[in-house]
Scaffold this active site. Sequence first.
Site, PDB file in Angstrom:
ATOM      1  N   TYR A  44     -10.308 -20.608 -16.836  1.00 28.40           N
ATOM      2  CA  TYR A  44     -11.111 -21.526 -16.024  1.00 28.40           C
ATOM      3  C   TYR A  44     -10.419 -22.881 -15.839  1.00 28.40           C
ATOM      4  O   TYR A  44     -10.691 -23.593 -14.879  1.00 28.40           O
ATOM      5  CB  TYR A  44     -12.474 -21.779 -16.683  1.00 28.40           C
TER       6      TYR A  44
ATOM      7  N   LYS B 255      -7.943  -9.052 -24.954  1.00 30.76           N
ATOM      8  CA  LYS B 255      -7.151  -8.043 -24.268  1.00 30.76           C
ATOM      9  C   LYS B 255      -5.733  -8.179 -24.818  1.00 30.76           C
ATOM     10  O   LYS B 255      -4.768  -8.407 -24.076  1.00 30.76           O
ATOM     11  CB  LYS B 255      -7.224  -8.267 -22.745  1.00 30.76           C
TER      12      LYS B 255
ATOM     13  N   ASP C 100     -12.433  -4.190 -22.327  1.00 32.85           N
ATOM     14  CA  ASP C 100     -12.955  -3.035 -21.564  1.00 32.85           C
ATOM     15  C   ASP C 100     -13.829  -2.163 -22.459  1.00 32.85           C
ATOM     16  O   ASP C 100     -14.909  -1.712 -22.066  1.00 32.85           O
ATOM     17  CB  ASP C 100     -11.802  -2.239 -20.916  1.00 32.85           C
TER      18      ASP C 100
ATOM     19  N   ASP D 117     -18.121 -15.072 -19.862  1.00 31.15           N
ATOM     20  CA  ASP D 117     -18.923 -15.184 -18.644  1.00 31.15           C
ATOM     21  C   ASP D 117     -19.431 -13.805 -18.241  1.00 31.15           C
ATOM     22  O   ASP D 117     -20.616 -13.607 -17.973  1.00 31.15           O
ATOM     23  CB  ASP D 117     -18.049 -15.788 -17.527  1.00 31.15           C
TER      24      ASP D 117
ATOM     25  N   ASP E 248     -23.475 -11.916 -18.981  1.00 35.55           N
ATOM     26  CA  ASP E 248     -24.370 -11.375 -17.943  1.00 35.55           C
ATOM     27  C   ASP E 248     -24.754  -9.936 -18.275  1.00 35.55           C
ATOM     28  O   ASP E 248     -25.900  -9.524 -18.097  1.00 35.55           O
ATOM     29  CB  ASP E 248     -23.695 -11.406 -16.560  1.00 35.55           C
TER      30      ASP E 248
END
Length: 356
Positions: free
Chosen positions: A141, A191, A223, A247, A251
């Site tokens: 970000y 990752k 993942d 983020d 959700d």
Amino acid sequence: MTKKVLVLPGDGIGPEIVQATVAVLERMDALFGLGLEMEEGLIGGAATDATGDPYPEETRRLAHEADAVLLGAVGGPKWESLPKPQRPEAGLLAIRKDLALFANLRPARIFPELADASTLKREVIEGVDLIVVRELVSGIYFGEPRGIVEEHGERKGINTLVYREHEIARIARVAFETARKRRRDVVSVDKANVLEATELWREVVSRVHADYPDVRLRHMYVDNAAMQLVRDPKQFDVIVTTNMFGDILSDEAAMLTGSIGMLPSASLGERHALYEPVHGSAPDIAGRGIANPMATMLSAAMMLRFSLGAPEAADALERAVEAVLAAGVRTPDLGGNAGTMEVARAVITKLEEEAQ
Ligand code: IPM
Ligand code: MG
């Protein structure tokens, strides 16, 4: 002693859910003797409209003076085509960075009353109680270089994933400390098989873990974590992860609970704290008085607990919201037909009953 709260309604449904929450806080101020001093400021599209800046100087000044910030939501189609620095989201990212709010806590808990509202089977989600600890002021970000540049006759978009050791270590500590107050289980999501920045993440999280031998630590690729969250969410207690993975996963975690309209969050730094619902500004239903204010109210409960030294008031507010939910006073997103302010009145009534 007075406690200064800066209230930033923002855009879309922001003003409605904040108005409902402020009404509850005003009543609580009297019931619990909180000594609240609430002031309102501008952020997001509303701030851009008024000043040209989504995080204006005046808001910055008030935020630095406040004991806590309570924010509604920002964004909407009206501002989508503006230059990036004037867009509502830039205001949100700016206040996070300016107040150094590096730890974003997003708890996802199933309310038994809403188990059937989830798109997942009841037996999969019943009893889910997890918290995403998202790094909030670094990562892709904020990394440099970034931008859209011209190269060989075409445009190239660039973002950079950067993590410094201290940034990883401090968020890891928040995760382990949080786990100590819960079930002592941390899953660190990265990752590391592809991205060096998260290879370092994994290494530093493991190193910090040496100070927390009483907490269990597992590492998981993002993942796999996305898949495990819908396959068997009960395996998670604390999930700690990078800004962007957090983020996305928060959700996903929110939807386990049936409605993103129920999820609160706290963004904490060394000196400042900001509380906001996880959901967005929902421009499609803005202005109709039907937005669910519960996530904002639950964010206010986190504020009472973490920033205003009022844990009893925080518990009482959470119980009141749950009781209102159980009584069936629900907004349309939860299958009910109550309005935003009707929920506020019902919560206030519960608090008054309990205070007697
Ligand atoms: C969130 C939001 C923000 C983010 C947007 C509005 C910039 O999605 O708080 O999760 O990506 O952090
Ligand atoms: Mg998000």
